[in-house]
Design an enzyme around this catalytic site. Sequence first.
Site, PDB file in Angstrom:
ATOM      1  N   HIS A  64      -0.161 -24.691 -12.444  1.00  0.00           N
ATOM      2  CA  HIS A  64      -0.943 -24.865 -13.674  1.00  0.00           C
ATOM      3  C   HIS A  64      -1.988 -23.751 -13.777  1.00  0.00           C
ATOM      4  CE1 HIS A  64      -3.516 -26.538 -16.748  1.00  0.00           C
ATOM      5  NE2 HIS A  64      -2.517 -27.339 -17.065  1.00  0.00           N
ATOM      6  N   GLU A  93       3.307 -22.977 -20.875  1.00  0.00           N
ATOM      7  CA  GLU A  93       1.929 -23.315 -21.242  1.00  0.00           C
ATOM      8  C   GLU A  93       1.137 -22.044 -21.542  1.00  0.00           C
ATOM      9  OE1 GLU A  93       0.856 -27.514 -20.137  1.00  0.00           O
ATOM     10  OE2 GLU A  93      -0.106 -26.177 -18.722  1.00  0.00           O
TER      11      GLU A  93
END
Length: 244
Positions: A92, A163
């Site tokens: 992430h 993302e």
Amino acid sequence: MVVANWKLNPQTLGEARNLASQIELGLLPLDRSRVEVVICPPAVFLPVVAHAVHFVRLGAQNISAEQRGPFTGEISAAQVSEFRASYAILGHSERRALGEDDKFINRKLKAAVKGRLEPILCVGSGTKANFTAAAIKRVITRQIQEALVGVRPEKIELTLAYEPVWAISRGLGTGKAVSPAHAAEIISYIGLSVPSARVIYGGSVDGANAADFARQPSIQGALVGGASLNAQEFLKVSEAFSGT
Ligand code: PGA
């Protein structure tokens, strides 16, 4: 697949329990054969969430690259599996910002696979919305290749999450999602690079825009941060991807 990434929220056990129960209950009317819903709470809340849900799947937001030993503060794949976690979010951008590089993420991915957790590997470039699609593709190609060194993707269960860093909200869904067409373009490209992986989109997905992403055939799900802290919003996203 719709994944709730609660990040460093909520603050109490009671809130975690309530939120998980509301999500589980709200999913009852949906066609659950069409959408897999996953909650990734802070690791300390895994036990209470595991108790509160039945068909919602669970995941860790991070795991150690190590399996055991003198690694203060780390939590292993095997430890989170004890609480029914079957996924691990890796790579992430918020963890990359803390210093995790591609090599380290590769070690974590191998630890996840060894611990029988399915990696949800996040990739996404830059901090600027005006990166060209070609530049974005270059960055994510490198991130995917380096995270998968020594791994045969077709031999594992793998989810890749596109993302774009600039689209991730800074709190309760306050960011600006990219256009579904842009997400679909990059996701189709990722799908061609790793055909065996499921590819999902993350970055300011909420109840209002989820259907537009779900309508794109290449987008197989969403990774939801801010909006996953509100059961109604998160359920709208799940509904959009369930096609009901
Ligand atoms: P967001 O977070 O939905 O709050 O933008 C997504 C993520 O970081 O996974």
